[in-house]
Design a protein around this motif. Structure first.
Motif, mmCIF file in Angstrom:
data_model
loop_
_atom_site.group_PDB
_atom_site.id
_atom_site.type_symbol
_atom_site.label_atom_id
_atom_site.label_comp_id
_atom_site.label_asym_id
_atom_site.label_seq_id
_atom_site.Cartn_x
_atom_site.Cartn_y
_atom_site.Cartn_z
ATOM 1 N N PHE A 163 24.174 40.155 32.209
ATOM 2 C CA PHE A 163 23.752 40.467 33.578
ATOM 3 C C PHE A 163 22.275 40.818 33.607
ATOM 4 C CE2 PHE A 163 28.280 41.206 33.513
ATOM 5 C CZ PHE A 163 28.687 40.593 34.680
ATOM 6 N N VAL A 164 21.615 40.382 34.677
ATOM 7 C CA VAL A 164 20.195 40.672 34.893
ATOM 8 C C VAL A 164 20.080 41.422 36.214
ATOM 9 C CG1 VAL A 164 17.929 39.681 35.369
ATOM 10 C CG2 VAL A 164 19.387 38.681 33.605
ATOM 11 N N VAL A 165 19.407 42.557 36.191
ATOM 12 C CA VAL A 165 19.112 43.318 37.397
ATOM 13 C C VAL A 165 17.593 43.392 37.517
ATOM 14 C CG1 VAL A 165 19.346 45.528 38.581
ATOM 15 C CG2 VAL A 165 21.199 44.691 37.141
ATOM 16 N N ARG A 166 17.090 43.042 38.675
ATOM 17 C CA ARG A 166 15.638 43.089 38.920
ATOM 18 C C ARG A 166 15.401 43.411 40.382
ATOM 19 N NH1 ARG A 166 14.032 36.677 38.394
ATOM 20 N NH2 ARG A 166 14.940 36.031 40.370
ATOM 21 N N PRO A 167 14.170 43.823 40.738
ATOM 22 C CA PRO A 167 13.874 44.116 42.150
ATOM 23 C C PRO A 167 14.127 42.882 43.019
ATOM 24 C CG PRO A 167 12.140 44.973 40.752
ATOM 25 C CD PRO A 167 13.038 44.151 39.865
ATOM 26 N N ALA A 168 14.626 43.090 44.217
ATOM 27 C CA ALA A 168 15.007 41.989 45.104
ATOM 28 C C ALA A 168 13.813 41.141 45.531
ATOM 29 C CB ALA A 168 15.722 42.531 46.332
ATOM 30 N N GLN A 169 12.639 41.710 45.589
ATOM 31 C CA GLN A 169 11.483 40.937 46.045
ATOM 32 C C GLN A 169 10.927 40.003 44.982
ATOM 33 O OE1 GLN A 169 11.396 44.303 45.833
ATOM 34 N NE2 GLN A 169 9.617 44.923 44.667
ATOM 35 N N VAL A 170 11.416 40.117 43.743
ATOM 36 C CA VAL A 170 10.943 39.253 42.659
ATOM 37 C C VAL A 170 11.611 37.890 42.798
ATOM 38 C CG1 VAL A 170 10.920 38.901 40.168
ATOM 39 C CG2 VAL A 170 10.543 41.183 41.109
ATOM 40 N N SER A 171 10.791 36.869 42.752
ATOM 41 C CA SER A 171 11.329 35.511 42.779
ATOM 42 C C SER A 171 10.952 34.847 41.461
ATOM 43 C CB SER A 171 10.771 34.730 43.972
ATOM 44 O OG SER A 171 9.371 34.660 43.868
ATOM 45 N N GLY A 172 11.606 33.804 41.158
ATOM 46 C CA GLY A 172 11.332 33.099 39.911
ATOM 47 C C GLY A 172 12.613 32.896 39.137
ATOM 48 N N GLU A 173 12.472 32.298 37.976
ATOM 49 C CA GLU A 173 13.614 31.955 37.145
ATOM 50 C C GLU A 173 14.310 33.207 36.620
ATOM 51 O OE1 GLU A 173 14.536 29.526 33.015
ATOM 52 O OE2 GLU A 173 12.504 29.654 33.775
ATOM 53 N N VAL A 174 15.635 33.156 36.632
ATOM 54 C CA VAL A 174 16.442 34.237 36.064
ATOM 55 C C VAL A 174 16.644 33.915 34.596
ATOM 56 C CG1 VAL A 174 18.639 35.445 36.145
ATOM 57 C CG2 VAL A 174 17.591 34.646 38.258
ATOM 58 N N THR A 175 16.169 34.794 33.744
ATOM 59 C CA THR A 175 16.252 34.572 32.309
ATOM 60 C C THR A 175 16.568 35.883 31.606
ATOM 61 O OG1 THR A 175 15.052 33.760 30.378
ATOM 62 C CG2 THR A 175 13.763 34.882 32.056
ATOM 63 N N LEU A 176 17.020 35.776 30.368
ATOM 64 C CA LEU A 176 17.309 36.959 29.563
ATOM 65 C C LEU A 176 16.161 37.291 28.619
ATOM 66 C CD1 LEU A 176 21.063 36.279 28.768
ATOM 67 C CD2 LEU A 176 20.133 38.063 30.228
ATOM 68 N N ASP A 177 15.073 36.539 28.698
ATOM 69 C CA ASP A 177 13.910 36.785 27.852
ATOM 70 C C ASP A 177 13.343 38.179 28.155
ATOM 71 O OD1 ASP A 177 11.775 36.140 26.028
ATOM 72 O OD2 ASP A 177 10.502 35.831 27.804
ATOM 73 N N ALA A 178 13.219 38.994 27.107
ATOM 74 C CA ALA A 178 12.801 40.394 27.291
ATOM 75 C C ALA A 178 11.412 40.502 27.904
ATOM 76 C CB ALA A 178 12.859 41.133 25.963
ATOM 77 N N ALA A 179 10.478 39.661 27.476
ATOM 78 C CA ALA A 179 9.105 39.723 28.012
ATOM 79 C C ALA A 179 9.078 39.352 29.492
ATOM 80 C CB ALA A 179 8.189 38.811 27.211
ATOM 81 N N THR A 180 9.854 38.326 29.862
ATOM 82 C CA THR A 180 9.906 37.911 31.269
ATOM 83 C C THR A 180 10.557 38.988 32.119
ATOM 84 O OG1 THR A 180 10.084 35.613 30.566
ATOM 85 C CG2 THR A 180 10.669 36.104 32.842
ATOM 86 N N LEU A 181 11.663 39.553 31.616
ATOM 87 C CA LEU A 181 12.325 40.626 32.367
ATOM 88 C C LEU A 181 11.405 41.822 32.559
ATOM 89 C CD1 LEU A 181 15.969 40.617 30.962
ATOM 90 C CD2 LEU A 181 15.230 40.082 33.278
ATOM 91 N N GLN A 182 10.658 42.167 31.523
ATOM 92 C CA GLN A 182 9.747 43.310 31.638
ATOM 93 C C GLN A 182 8.640 43.022 32.646
ATOM 94 O OE1 GLN A 182 7.848 44.474 27.993
ATOM 95 N NE2 GLN A 182 7.292 46.477 28.801
#
Length: 185
Positions: free
Chosen positions: A152-171
């Motif tokens: 599962f990925v949780v991120r702020p709703a205003q963020v757009s872009g690819e959903v990935t599990l990459d730690a650097a991208t998530l950060q």
């Protein structure tokens, strides 16, 4: 017979200052007017115009007051923006199985978050409607939305872009990820 109106004889004009038993008002009585020779109010001479110093002009004073107020408002806005950081970040995403249901819990400000289920093949499913509070979500096992290989990925709703599990991208997106395999029973 018609009476004709005849103009009356001129009335005797009295002279001021003359009368029986009254003293004469001047050497030549009757030649003096009642008004004085001088004006009632003195004539005002035009005052020389003094130039104001540049710092005493009303326009300069008003502009300085407005400048100080604008600078004060800018400083206050900067302080408020520093103190209340508006960047939404997901901190400490935890996942647990409770009563056969999956519970996701994370830290962060009270804001809108997006929740995604990432399958083993990398496809992402939007589960944002399952976020019941601003920092937690319950996913019933009966819905069949996850298995042991799902993350599962949780991120702020205003963020757009690819959903990935990459730690650097998530950060960089301000999000976090957790897998079902990490959940404690």
């Amino acid at each position: 017979m018609v009476d004709r109106i005849m103009p009356s004889a001129p009335a005797e004009r009295g002279v001021i200052g003359h009368g029986a038993g009254q003293p004469a008002l001047g050497a030549r009585a009757g030649s003096r007017s009642l008004g004085g020779g001088a004006a009632v109010l003195p004539e005002l001479a035009a005052a020389p115009a003094r130039e104001r110093r540049w710092w005493k002009h009303p326009a300069f004073i008003v502009s300085m007051i407005l400048t100080v107020l604008a600078l004060g408002a800018a400083v206050a806005w900067w302080i408020v923006s520093v103190v209340t950081d508006s960047s939404v970040r997901v901190d400490g995403l935890s996942i647990s199985l409770e009563g056969g249901n999956l519970h996701l819990d994370w830290g962060g400000p009270d804001a809108e978050y997006a929740l995604f289920a990432v399958a083993a093949d990398g496809t992402a499913t939007d589960l944002t409607q399952l976020v019941v509070a601003s920092t937690e979500a319950w996913i019933p096992s009966a819905l069949g939305l996850y298995d042991d290989a799902t993350c599962f990925v949780v991120r702020p709703a205003q963020v757009s872009g690819e959903v990935t599990l990459d730690a650097a991208t998530l950060q960089s997106q301000g999000g976090a990820g957790a897998c079902v395999s990490d959940a404690g029973a």
